[in-house]
Design an enzyme around this catalytic site. Sequence first.
Site, PDB file in Angstrom:
ATOM      1  N   HIS A 264       0.845  -1.186   0.000  1.00  0.00           N
ATOM      2  CA  HIS A 264       0.000   0.000   0.000  1.00  0.00           C
ATOM      3  C   HIS A 264       0.880   1.236   0.000  1.00  0.00           C
ATOM      4  CE1 HIS A 264      -3.095   2.882   1.354  1.00  0.00           C
ATOM      5  NE2 HIS A 264      -3.928   2.034   0.781  1.00  0.00           N
ATOM      6  N   GLU A 319      -7.968  -5.074  -0.286  1.00  0.00           N
ATOM      7  CA  GLU A 319      -8.519  -5.814  -1.429  1.00  0.00           C
ATOM      8  C   GLU A 319      -8.525  -7.327  -1.188  1.00  0.00           C
ATOM      9  OE1 GLU A 319      -9.811  -3.899  -3.337  1.00  0.00           O
ATOM     10  OE2 GLU A 319      -8.555  -2.278  -4.092  1.00  0.00           O
TER      11      GLU A 319
HETATM   12  N1  COA Z   1       3.771  -7.713  -4.593  1.00  0.00           N
HETATM   13  C1  COA Z   1       5.096  -7.805  -4.793  1.00  0.00           C
HETATM   14  N2  COA Z   1       5.952  -6.772  -4.634  1.00  0.00           N
HETATM   15  C2  COA Z   1       5.424  -5.597  -4.278  1.00  0.00           C
HETATM   16  C3  COA Z   1       4.051  -5.430  -4.050  1.00  0.00           C
HETATM   17  C4  COA Z   1       3.211  -6.548  -4.221  1.00  0.00           C
HETATM   18  N3  COA Z   1       1.889  -6.464  -4.031  1.00  0.00           N
HETATM   19  N4  COA Z   1       3.808  -4.139  -3.704  1.00  0.00           N
HETATM   20  C5  COA Z   1       4.987  -3.524  -3.724  1.00  0.00           C
HETATM   21  N5  COA Z   1       5.978  -4.391  -4.069  1.00  0.00           N
HETATM   22  C6  COA Z   1       7.400  -4.101  -4.180  1.00  0.00           C
HETATM   23  C7  COA Z   1       7.706  -3.406  -5.496  1.00  0.00           C
HETATM   24  O1  COA Z   1       7.957  -4.331  -6.523  1.00  0.00           O
HETATM   25  C8  COA Z   1       8.899  -2.581  -5.139  1.00  0.00           C
HETATM   26  O2  COA Z   1      10.030  -3.412  -5.143  1.00  0.00           O
HETATM   27  P1  COA Z   1      11.468  -2.874  -5.624  1.00  0.00           P
HETATM   28  O3  COA Z   1      11.804  -1.774  -4.654  1.00  0.00           O
HETATM   29  O4  COA Z   1      12.327  -4.083  -5.515  1.00  0.00           O
HETATM   30  O5  COA Z   1      11.263  -2.375  -7.011  1.00  0.00           O
HETATM   31  C9  COA Z   1       8.620  -2.170  -3.684  1.00  0.00           C
HETATM   32  O6  COA Z   1       7.738  -3.156  -3.165  1.00  0.00           O
HETATM   33  C10 COA Z   1       7.952  -0.813  -3.575  1.00  0.00           C
HETATM   34  O7  COA Z   1       6.879  -0.735  -4.497  1.00  0.00           O
HETATM   35  P2  COA Z   1       6.137   0.631  -4.916  1.00  0.00           P
HETATM   36  O8  COA Z   1       5.453   0.458  -6.228  1.00  0.00           O
HETATM   37  O9  COA Z   1       7.040   1.801  -4.769  1.00  0.00           O
HETATM   38  O10 COA Z   1       5.084   0.728  -3.794  1.00  0.00           O
HETATM   39  P3  COA Z   1       3.841   1.688  -3.773  1.00  0.00           P
HETATM   40  O11 COA Z   1       3.683   2.054  -2.368  1.00  0.00           O
HETATM   41  O12 COA Z   1       3.931   2.784  -4.744  1.00  0.00           O
HETATM   42  O13 COA Z   1       2.692   0.713  -4.299  1.00  0.00           O
HETATM   43  C11 COA Z   1       0.694  -0.481  -4.515  1.00  0.00           C
HETATM   44  C12 COA Z   1       1.482   0.534  -3.680  1.00  0.00           C
HETATM   45  C13 COA Z   1      -0.635  -0.726  -3.815  1.00  0.00           C
HETATM   46  C14 COA Z   1       0.400   0.107  -5.908  1.00  0.00           C
HETATM   47  C15 COA Z   1       1.485  -1.801  -4.627  1.00  0.00           C
HETATM   48  O14 COA Z   1       1.793  -2.291  -3.356  1.00  0.00           O
HETATM   49  C16 COA Z   1       0.780  -2.847  -5.476  1.00  0.00           C
HETATM   50  O15 COA Z   1       0.881  -2.810  -6.707  1.00  0.00           O
HETATM   51  N6  COA Z   1       0.038  -3.791  -4.825  1.00  0.00           N
HETATM   52  C17 COA Z   1      -0.668  -4.810  -5.565  1.00  0.00           C
HETATM   53  C18 COA Z   1      -1.989  -4.275  -6.063  1.00  0.00           C
HETATM   54  C19 COA Z   1      -2.982  -4.085  -4.938  1.00  0.00           C
HETATM   55  O16 COA Z   1      -3.156  -4.916  -4.063  1.00  0.00           O
HETATM   56  N7  COA Z   1      -3.666  -2.927  -5.000  1.00  0.00           N
HETATM   57  C20 COA Z   1      -4.645  -2.563  -4.023  1.00  0.00           C
HETATM   58  C21 COA Z   1      -4.149  -1.442  -3.139  1.00  0.00           C
HETATM   59  S1  COA Z   1      -5.337  -1.036  -1.860  1.00  0.00           S
END
Ligand code: COA
Length: 378
Positions: A264, A319
């Site tokens: 998140h 989710e």
């Molecule tokens: N599965 C695997 N790896 C994940 C992950 C997940 N669900 N969420 C984050 N990561 C990893 C990224 O690959 C990244 O790794 P890296 O540093 O090696 O490249 C690191 O964690 C940071 O990711 P980042 O995209 O900067 O985090 P964010 O805070 O911007 O992303 C989300 C938030 C929600 C977009 C992300 O966690 C995600 O895509 N989750 C899956 C989709 C989901 O469940 N969405 C509903 C949200 S309520």
Amino acid sequence: MTDSPPADRPSADVSQGARPYSPGLEGVIAGETSLSFVDGERGRLIYRGYRIGDLVEHGTYPAVANLLWTGDWDAGHHLPTAPVPAEVLTVLRALPSTTKPMDALRTAVSAWGATQDLPWPPTVEQARALTAFVPSALAAFARLRAGQEPVEPDPSLDLVPGFLYQLTGSRPDEGTARALDAYFIVGSEHGFNASTFTARVIISTRSDIASAVAGAIGTMKGPLHGGAPSEVVDQLAEVGSADHAEQWVRDALAKGERLMGFGHRVYRAYDPRAKALRTVAEGMAHKPDWLQLAIEVEDVALRVLAEKHPDRPLKTNVEFYAAPVLMGVGLTPDLFPATFSLARTAGWTAHALEQAANNRLIRPDVNYVGPEERDLPS
Ligand code: COA
């Protein structure tokens, strides 16, 4: 100015000099709210001070919506769904059956706004009317696309059982209604997310509440925001059984895939909404048969994510357990995002009221990065 800018860059007096810029407004405080506090470090969410877990346990969606709009806690607050105006039904009937539910809902709100007198500033009555209208509109669309006639609201039912009644044509049992009501409570409000910010920008121009919610639905439609509990369902289907979970999780991460329902932008701790919905899912009479698999996959995923990202806590988000609740109450996955919008209408409209009560046109600056002033080619 001491240094000349590069030929293709504007000088500081054309742009804004060295003022701070944060892509995506990340970390920028763009307003004030007394509606909710998302405490990402400690995994807490409160609405007007009240813990989300307590609201789910003791409240109903109408009581929570009323709390957001007025600040008052009235546990017995009643809010039935509202009829769909004839003009809006005409618009919904004109849509092709292939229309996506989010497009239909956005269109319905826009058409509803065209049938109402919605003077500025927005009022609690306007917020109630719109929040009561949207479930009826989505239910009507879902029936029309299946070749069925819409069902009129039953004023004796509260909003969430009323929505299920209008969707299916029969009154839901109490447990089913209660489970979806819990989902609506946790979905109703969550700080300055993109769709809420959109709603506030629209209201800040002294535009009306229907325009604000139509814009917010358009923002929530994007896959980066609207969430994807349906993708949780797809991933669990791929896992298949608990003994494959660890291998599946490791393979997915090795391919650079994301595990749906984890991570998140704000929460570094376990999402309190996921915790509340897990309890709801486990207590459901008609829980999906893959719920136990989900619980086992969650354990494996948390362990492997902690191993892969020791410095960035990646925990379960809302989710993951929204998926079994929404499936368990009988919704099809393509209705999940629009159902989220129904729930969030309480928050969007509460933010509209809050913005209007202390309004300042939201109009940030932008860094100009185009060419210097120059003559048109002759
Ligand atoms: N599965 C695997 N790896 C994940 C992950 C997940 N669900 N969420 C984050 N990561 C990893 C990224 O690959 C990244 O790794 P890296 O540093 O090696 O490249 C690191 O964690 C940071 O990711 P980042 O995209 O900067 O985090 P964010 O805070 O911007 O992303 C989300 C938030 C929600 C977009 C992300 O966690 C995600 O895509 N989750 C899956 C989709 C989901 O469940 N969405 C509903 C949200 S309520």
